[in-house]
Motif scaffolding. Sequence first.
Motif, mmCIF file in Angstrom:
data_model
loop_
_atom_site.group_PDB
_atom_site.id
_atom_site.type_symbol
_atom_site.label_atom_id
_atom_site.label_comp_id
_atom_site.label_asym_id
_atom_site.label_seq_id
_atom_site.Cartn_x
_atom_site.Cartn_y
_atom_site.Cartn_z
ATOM 1 N N LEU A 171 0.839 -1.189 0.000
ATOM 2 C CA LEU A 171 0.000 0.000 0.000
ATOM 3 C C LEU A 171 0.876 1.241 0.000
ATOM 4 C CD1 LEU A 171 -2.915 1.151 0.287
ATOM 5 C CD2 LEU A 171 -2.506 1.177 2.758
ATOM 6 N N THR A 190 1.522 4.457 1.184
ATOM 7 C CA THR A 190 1.054 5.287 2.295
ATOM 8 C C THR A 190 1.527 6.728 2.198
ATOM 9 O OG1 THR A 190 2.950 4.599 3.644
ATOM 10 C CG2 THR A 190 0.913 3.330 3.876
ATOM 11 N N GLU A 249 -7.071 11.911 1.228
ATOM 12 C CA GLU A 249 -6.963 10.462 1.064
ATOM 13 C C GLU A 249 -6.674 9.796 2.404
ATOM 14 O OE1 GLU A 249 -6.666 6.580 -0.468
ATOM 15 O OE2 GLU A 249 -7.636 8.404 -1.232
ATOM 16 N N TRP A 250 -5.780 10.387 3.191
ATOM 17 C CA TRP A 250 -5.501 9.833 4.511
ATOM 18 C C TRP A 250 -6.747 9.861 5.389
ATOM 19 C CZ3 TRP A 250 -0.283 12.875 5.261
ATOM 20 C CH2 TRP A 250 0.751 12.184 4.615
ATOM 21 N N ARG A 287 -9.007 7.031 4.331
ATOM 22 C CA ARG A 287 -8.494 5.724 4.752
ATOM 23 C C ARG A 287 -8.755 5.485 6.238
ATOM 24 N NH1 ARG A 287 -2.589 4.895 1.799
ATOM 25 N NH2 ARG A 287 -3.337 4.997 -0.361
ATOM 26 N N VAL A 319 -1.884 2.707 7.415
ATOM 27 C CA VAL A 319 -2.510 3.115 6.156
ATOM 28 C C VAL A 319 -2.230 4.570 5.803
ATOM 29 C CG1 VAL A 319 -4.329 1.399 6.391
ATOM 30 C CG2 VAL A 319 -4.706 3.700 7.282
#
Length: 227
Positions: free
Chosen positions: A18, A20, A33-34, A37, A57
């Motif tokens: 992934l 990150t 995006e963080w 997630r 993540v």
Amino acid sequence: MVESAARKGQKNEQPALLDTELEHLPPELRWREWMGRVEAVIFAASTPVTRETLVRVVGRHCNIELIIDDIRAELAGRPYELVSVAGGWQHRTKKAFGDVIRAATGQGDSSRPLSQSEALVLMCIAYFQPITRGELSSFFGKEVSRDMIGVLRSQDLIASGPRSPQPGAPYTYVTTKAFLSYFGFDTLRDLPDFEALEDAGLLSKEKLLAGDIPVGLPSGEGDDLSG
């Protein structure tokens, strides 16, 4: 039998790593995006999600607390919220909507409410853990039954702690993460300060140790510590 090349290839396949860090994204989109997630992981989990899980993540320099704050801000007008509980974070419906949910589904909190005696025993375990059943019985001046302990264990509110150094090395009891979740605490440090409870007249350690605090329901209701 010789395995086919295709099967060998499948066995040797590794899950894709992934990304990150997301360095290809501009800072604002990376942050969004963080956030997505983190919220997705918490939303999908049935138990509070720890920091150790969330850092898997997001990028190395992502501030989890700031992510949580931004998610909470976006949920401010929603009927559910992101709460800190039991050492992690969890989505929970706001209490104000409890009656609405029960009216619509006929469902509510599935756990049986604690009796007065059970709540008092649980309170003693929370404040004085690790503690033995014998010590609990001494507090109340009557035996705390194995059945009583069993009820609290069946609801995952307490668990066995280390063996006591007393003769016979009896088991001690401690509270669990489910206890924290049940009462909405993040850690045991969130328990009301014992001295503050005494100052407010809500609890007396001396009375508790002397067994002067009533532990049963009114006569006829059969709520006895010894079962």
